[in-house]
Design an enzyme around this catalytic site. Structure first.
Site, short mmCIF file in Angstrom:
data_model
loop_
_atom_site.label_atom_id
_atom_site.label_comp_id
_atom_site.label_asym_id
_atom_site.label_seq_id
_atom_site.Cartn_x
_atom_site.Cartn_y
_atom_site.Cartn_z
N LYS B 89 -2.51 5.78 -14.00
CA LYS B 89 -2.22 6.30 -12.51
C LYS B 89 -0.69 6.40 -12.34
O LYS B 89 0.07 5.28 -12.82
CB LYS B 89 -2.85 5.76 -11.49
CG LYS B 89 -2.72 5.96 -9.96
CD LYS B 89 -3.85 5.11 -9.13
CE LYS B 89 -3.70 5.45 -7.90
NZ LYS B 89 -4.49 4.75 -6.86
N SER B 164 -7.75 7.33 -4.03
CA SER B 164 -6.27 7.90 -4.26
C SER B 164 -6.18 7.94 -5.65
O SER B 164 -5.27 8.60 -6.32
CB SER B 164 -5.10 7.05 -4.02
OG SER B 164 -5.16 5.54 -4.65
N SER B 188 -10.07 3.36 -3.69
CA SER B 188 -9.56 4.12 -4.49
C SER B 188 -9.64 4.28 -6.05
O SER B 188 -9.44 5.30 -6.78
CB SER B 188 -7.94 4.05 -4.47
OG SER B 188 -7.48 4.19 -3.16
#
Lengths: 68, 475
Positions: B89, B164, B188
């Site tokens: 990420k 996220s 997330s």
């Protein structure tokens, strides 16, 4: 119950204290989010916590000393 | 045919689990280079429809693969991630590689250091494919006013992949990589896992170092993997766990064996289901509930016992987490919020601005509530049960065109309670809805019993068989 106007005034004052400039076109949306936070905070105050209920992140030496 | 002849590869390379790929590398049937070129080719051909990657590190991936193959040839075996392509990420700092947090504020940020997780994966011989899309600073999104587009859900591009860790979920589900690292502050990792139909493990707080991962909320942030199978999460956890004295939240506990318990099943285990959390609640999709109940029946058929239990009201957990998150996020971004607020995307800016009205008393009350709620989960329930099985998302992935353009979207997820408590929590699929979108649940274990959580998930995964199904786009 706090009215929307009062809540908006309350938020604007808090934002000003924090040094923020709130764009006019985003104010309503931010105040709605702030209103949710106020409701959440009120909910937590219904928990009848006692003086012995300490915060979860109480100060401890170990992680501070080991990170020196 | 001699015994030394390689077995034919019976499925496409991207469908191989980490364990299968590792076995085939070690037997000489494929190389890390083969896996890497296949992944880069899939990213090249599919990611234009998904926007799951912000940066693809092709040269780095090829160099990592060459090193992994050379090490294997030299008899050096570094464990389950050696030669395996993965992604990070974009809030994971990567030395010499763009690390933007999906934000204009860091659009040119090229750090001079790696996250601890990235270092561990590299030292274990992993192959870095690139950096995946996120919500801005893991908070605001999905947004269309950021330097990069939001990731899309491979099951239906009109739907959100969740956030996220949105790019990580989309990339794994589309078979662009077997594993991508995410972070989980209020759901997330588990949200994207739920909406994209992958496994996603939020480890016990403190089990995986957060150092070098851009923080959203110091006391709620967790770093963990999204992967196509529970076993792939276990393989990753085997490598990324461990005490980090320079992460103040890192737990100095013995390392966990994540692999040996896989396959041991759930016979004799006791599970707690807090039905009040989700059953009968507004917005709960009947298909989601039916799939949850079917999964519970499967766990019973595998030899587990299941009781309905009561936890404190979900809204108490949610309020506690939201107040702590908002206060901590404001603290982290305060300077930029004052000096350059319009460089944030609208949603992140609005969410963080709302925190300006929180008081010190609000935060202290939330921190006190957190301890009470953590005790309720860990002593009152997990003192008597091996795990909590509960719903995660109330619905399948929402559509982008259902988003308000004026305010940040909110997902109906029940993930926050276990950020508040810090317990390990696994999201995993339970089936597909009638419109072809993934359904899910979550399994929550005792602190540092992450391996047992994955063992339970792996047993259920075998029983459901959903992992054989990929999004049509990925086939």
């Amino acid at each position: 119950m706090t009215s929307t106007t009062n809540l908006t005034d309350e938020y604007i004052a808090a934002a000003a204290r924090a040094g923020l400039t709130v764009p006019e076109d985003r104010l309503d949306g931010i105040v709605r989010l702030y209103s949710e936070l106020r409701s959440m905070s009120s909910l937590l105050r219904s928990m009848n916590l006692t003086a012995a209920d300490e915060p979860a992140n109480i100060y401890t030496f170990d992680p501070i000393l080991r990170s020196e | 045919m001699t015994e030394l002849s390689p077995k034919p590869i019976s499925k496409p390379l991207f469908e191989l689990s980490i364990a299968e790929a590792g076995q085939m590398i070690r037997s000489g049937e494929v190389t890390s280079k083969d896996l890497t070129e296949d992944a880069l080719s899939r990213i090249e051909s599919l990611d234009g429809q998904l926007d799951s990657f912000i940066t693809v590190t092709g040269d780095r991936a090829r160099a990592d693969a060459e090193k992994a193959d050379a090490d294997f040839a030299a008899g050096i075996d570094k464990g389950p991630m050696q030669g395996i392509p993965y992604a990070l990420k974009d809030i994971y700092m990567t030395s010499g590689i763009l690390s933007t947090c999906h934000s204009k504020l860091l659009v040119d940020n090229v750090p001079d250091h790696d996250s601890v997780v990235g270092t561990k994966l590299a030292e274990a011989g992993g192959v870095l494919l690139g950096k995946t899309a996120t919500h801005e600073f893991a908070y605001g999104g999905p947004s269309f006013d950021l330097p990069f587009p939001p990731a899309r859900n491979p099951w239906n591009r009109d739907c959100m992949p969740g956030g996220s860790s949105s790019g990580s979920g989309a990339a794994v589900a589309a078979g662009l990589c077997r594993m991508a690292m995410g972070s989980d502050t209020g759901g997330s990792i588990r949200g994207p896992a739920s909406y994209c139909g992958t496994a996603g493990h939020k480890p016990t707080y403190g089990l995986v170092s957060r150092r070098g991962v851009f923080p959203l909320s110091f006391t709620l942030d967790h770093a963990g993997p999204l992967a196509w199978t529970v076993g792939d999460c276990a393989a990753t956890m085997q490598v990324i766990q461990g005490f980090d004295p320079l992460d103040p939240a890192s737990a100095n506990v013995p390392e966990i064996d994540f692999l040996s318990g896989l396959g041991d099943g759930v016979e004799g285990m006791k599970f707690a289901v807090p039905r009040d959390f989700f059953d009968g609640k507004p917005g709960m999709d009947p298909e989601m509930l039916a799939a949850f109940d079917a999964s519970i029946e499967k766990l019973k058929a595998l030899g587990a016992t299941v009781d309905v239990v009561k936890l404190p009201d979900f809204e108490l957990f949610n309020a506690t987490g939201r107040i702590i998150l908002t206060a901590e996020a404001f603290g982290i971004h305060e300077k930029d919020l004052i000096e350059r607020p319009l460089d944030f995307g609208q949603y992140a800016m609005m969410r963080m601005y709302a925190g300006a009205g929180l008081t010190a008393m609000d935060l202290v009350q939330a921190l006190r509530a957190r301890r009470v709620l953590s005790k309720a989960v860990n002593k009152s329930v997990l003192g008597s049960y091996d795990a909590i099985i509960t719903a995660l998302a109330f619905t399948t992935a929402p559509r982008f065109d259902e988003m308000s353009r004026d305010e940040p979207p909110s997902y109906t997820l029940q993930s926050m309670p276990f950020n508040v408590t810090g317990n390990p929590a696994l999201a995993m699929p339970t089936g597909l809805s009638s419109d072809g979108l993934p359904l899910s649940l979550q399994i929550v274990g005792r602190p540092f019993e992450d391996a047992k959580v994955l063992q339970i998930g792996e047993a259920l995964e075998k029983a459901t068989g959903l992992i054989a199904t990929r999004p049509p786009l990925a086939a």
